[in-house]
Write a protein that holds these residues in place. Structure first.
Motif, PDB file in Angstrom:
ATOM      1  N   GLY A 106       0.816  -1.214   0.000  1.00  0.00           N
ATOM      2  CA  GLY A 106       0.000   0.000   0.000  1.00  0.00           C
ATOM      3  C   GLY A 106       0.847   1.259   0.000  1.00  0.00           C
ATOM      4  O   GLY A 106       0.461   2.274  -0.596  1.00  0.00           O
ATOM      5  N   ASP A 107       2.002   1.197   0.661  1.00  0.00           N
ATOM      6  CA  ASP A 107       2.908   2.349   0.672  1.00  0.00           C
ATOM      7  C   ASP A 107       3.498   2.586  -0.719  1.00  0.00           C
ATOM      8  O   ASP A 107       3.661   3.729  -1.150  1.00  0.00           O
ATOM      9  CB  ASP A 107       4.030   2.142   1.692  1.00  0.00           C
ATOM     10  N   ILE A 108       3.808   1.492  -1.418  1.00  0.00           N
ATOM     11  CA  ILE A 108       4.326   1.615  -2.778  1.00  0.00           C
ATOM     12  C   ILE A 108       3.250   2.205  -3.680  1.00  0.00           C
ATOM     13  O   ILE A 108       3.509   3.118  -4.467  1.00  0.00           O
ATOM     14  CB  ILE A 108       4.799   0.248  -3.320  1.00  0.00           C
ATOM     15  N   GLN A 109       2.040   1.688  -3.554  1.00  0.00           N
ATOM     16  CA  GLN A 109       0.909   2.164  -4.375  1.00  0.00           C
ATOM     17  C   GLN A 109       0.679   3.660  -4.162  1.00  0.00           C
ATOM     18  O   GLN A 109       0.535   4.422  -5.120  1.00  0.00           O
ATOM     19  CB  GLN A 109      -0.346   1.377  -3.994  1.00  0.00           C
ATOM     20  N   ALA A 111       2.788   5.992  -2.883  1.00  0.00           N
ATOM     21  CA  ALA A 111       3.918   6.800  -3.344  1.00  0.00           C
ATOM     22  C   ALA A 111       3.950   6.857  -4.863  1.00  0.00           C
ATOM     23  O   ALA A 111       4.219   7.909  -5.446  1.00  0.00           O
ATOM     24  CB  ALA A 111       5.227   6.222  -2.800  1.00  0.00           C
ATOM     25  N   ALA A 112       3.665   5.738  -5.513  1.00  0.00           N
ATOM     26  CA  ALA A 112       3.661   5.699  -6.978  1.00  0.00           C
ATOM     27  C   ALA A 112       2.615   6.652  -7.543  1.00  0.00           C
ATOM     28  O   ALA A 112       2.891   7.409  -8.476  1.00  0.00           O
ATOM     29  CB  ALA A 112       3.414   4.276  -7.471  1.00  0.00           C
ATOM     30  N   GLY A 113       1.429   6.628  -6.976  1.00  0.00           N
ATOM     31  CA  GLY A 113       0.361   7.499  -7.451  1.00  0.00           C
ATOM     32  C   GLY A 113       0.716   8.963  -7.330  1.00  0.00           C
ATOM     33  O   GLY A 113       0.492   9.746  -8.261  1.00  0.00           O
ATOM     34  N   ILE A 114       1.291   9.338  -6.206  1.00  0.00           N
ATOM     35  CA  ILE A 114       1.684  10.734  -5.999  1.00  0.00           C
ATOM     36  C   ILE A 114       2.784  11.124  -6.979  1.00  0.00           C
ATOM     37  O   ILE A 114       2.818  12.246  -7.485  1.00  0.00           O
ATOM     38  CB  ILE A 114       2.133  10.958  -4.537  1.00  0.00           C
ATOM     39  N   ALA A 115       3.687  10.170  -7.280  1.00  0.00           N
ATOM     40  CA  ALA A 115       4.813  10.445  -8.183  1.00  0.00           C
ATOM     41  C   ALA A 115       4.410  10.440  -9.658  1.00  0.00           C
ATOM     42  O   ALA A 115       5.222  10.750 -10.520  1.00  0.00           O
ATOM     43  CB  ALA A 115       5.916   9.413  -7.949  1.00  0.00           C
ATOM     44  N   GLY A 116       3.153  10.078  -9.938  1.00  0.00           N
ATOM     45  CA  GLY A 116       2.707  10.045 -11.318  1.00  0.00           C
ATOM     46  C   GLY A 116       2.951   8.715 -12.008  1.00  0.00           C
ATOM     47  O   GLY A 116       2.996   8.637 -13.230  1.00  0.00           O
ATOM     48  N   LEU A 117       3.134   7.668 -11.211  1.00  0.00           N
ATOM     49  CA  LEU A 117       3.330   6.318 -11.728  1.00  0.00           C
ATOM     50  C   LEU A 117       2.117   5.475 -11.367  1.00  0.00           C
ATOM     51  O   LEU A 117       1.361   5.811 -10.464  1.00  0.00           O
ATOM     52  CB  LEU A 117       4.584   5.686 -11.105  1.00  0.00           C
ATOM     53  N   ARG A 118       1.963   4.342 -12.053  1.00  0.00           N
ATOM     54  CA  ARG A 118       0.897   3.429 -11.647  1.00  0.00           C
ATOM     55  C   ARG A 118       1.462   2.022 -11.503  1.00  0.00           C
ATOM     56  O   ARG A 118       2.342   1.612 -12.267  1.00  0.00           O
ATOM     57  CB  ARG A 118      -0.283   3.477 -12.597  1.00  0.00           C
ATOM     58  N   THR A 130      11.163  -8.541  -3.755  1.00  0.00           N
ATOM     59  CA  THR A 130       9.982  -8.509  -4.613  1.00  0.00           C
ATOM     60  C   THR A 130      10.103  -7.290  -5.515  1.00  0.00           C
ATOM     61  O   THR A 130      10.489  -6.209  -5.065  1.00  0.00           O
ATOM     62  CB  THR A 130       8.698  -8.390  -3.763  1.00  0.00           C
ATOM     63  N   GLY A 131       9.766  -7.466  -6.778  1.00  0.00           N
ATOM     64  CA  GLY A 131       9.799  -6.350  -7.714  1.00  0.00           C
ATOM     65  C   GLY A 131       8.391  -5.905  -8.050  1.00  0.00           C
ATOM     66  O   GLY A 131       7.521  -6.724  -8.326  1.00  0.00           O
ATOM     67  N   THR A 132       8.160  -4.609  -7.991  1.00  0.00           N
ATOM     68  CA  THR A 132       6.877  -4.036  -8.383  1.00  0.00           C
ATOM     69  C   THR A 132       7.112  -3.197  -9.629  1.00  0.00           C
ATOM     70  O   THR A 132       7.910  -2.257  -9.610  1.00  0.00           O
ATOM     71  CB  THR A 132       6.280  -3.180  -7.253  1.00  0.00           C
ATOM     72  N   ARG A 133       6.428  -3.600 -10.705  1.00  0.00           N
ATOM     73  CA  ARG A 133       6.566  -2.859 -11.961  1.00  0.00           C
ATOM     74  C   ARG A 133       5.642  -1.653 -11.926  1.00  0.00           C
ATOM     75  O   ARG A 133       4.432  -1.774 -11.735  1.00  0.00           O
ATOM     76  CB  ARG A 133       6.218  -3.750 -13.151  1.00  0.00           C
ATOM     77  N   LEU A 134       6.230  -0.489 -12.120  1.00  0.00           N
ATOM     78  CA  LEU A 134       5.496   0.763 -12.159  1.00  0.00           C
ATOM     79  C   LEU A 134       5.599   1.316 -13.575  1.00  0.00           C
ATOM     80  O   LEU A 134       6.661   1.260 -14.186  1.00  0.00           O
ATOM     81  CB  LEU A 134       6.088   1.770 -11.175  1.00  0.00           C
TER      82      LEU A 134
END
Length: 139
Positions: A106-109, A111-118, A130-134
């Motif tokens: 949830g923290d990755i999700q 931060a990604a949203g605020i940074a303009g990533l999904r 673990t790798g999360t593809r943004l």
């Protein structure tokens, strides 16, 4: 079971990461705890060394090693966009649950949203990571 059996094969890693020979991949957050087998496999896929954090090259992807306590994840994700091709992937590599430095999905999700990533997907890429593809947005 051999030690290398925990590392993904080059062919499966190629499918998961979508890296190909000739791509330029920047690495951010390297430290002594990163998975060296995974790094070597990525370099084998692209046929070259990973670019350092301070590169001025325009890159085809970014690998961000991140641990809880490394600072502000949103800021780090914004920084990954400085030299990246529009629409190119950012891979956020975080320690798996139960490992020191684990970052909650949830923290990755957030931060990604605020940074303009999904967030596109998450996958186990190494015994401890673990790798999360943004996905970066096309400009």
């Amino acid at each position: 079971m051999s030690p290398s059996s925990d590392a993904p094969s080059s062919s499966s890693l190629s499918e998961v990461l979508s890296f190909t020979t000739g791509q330029i991949v920047q690495e951010i957050g390297y430290d002594d705890d990163v998975d060296l087998d995974l790094r070597d496999a990525i370099e084998d896929l692209i046929g070259d060394e990973l670019e350092e954090e301070d590169t001025q090259e325009i890159v085809d992807a970014v690998v961000l090693w991140w641990r809880d306590g490394d600072g502000d994840l949103t800021d780090a994700l914004v920084d990954t966009l400085a030299n990246i091709e529009p629409g190119a992937p950012v891979w956020a590599m975080v320690p798996k649950a139960g490992r020191p430095g684990h970052v909650m999905p949830g923290d990755i999700q957030e931060a990604a949203g605020i940074a303009g990533l999904r967030v596109m997907s998450s996958v186990s890429l190494a015994p401890d990571w673990t790798g999360t593809r943004l996905a970066s947005r096309p400009r």
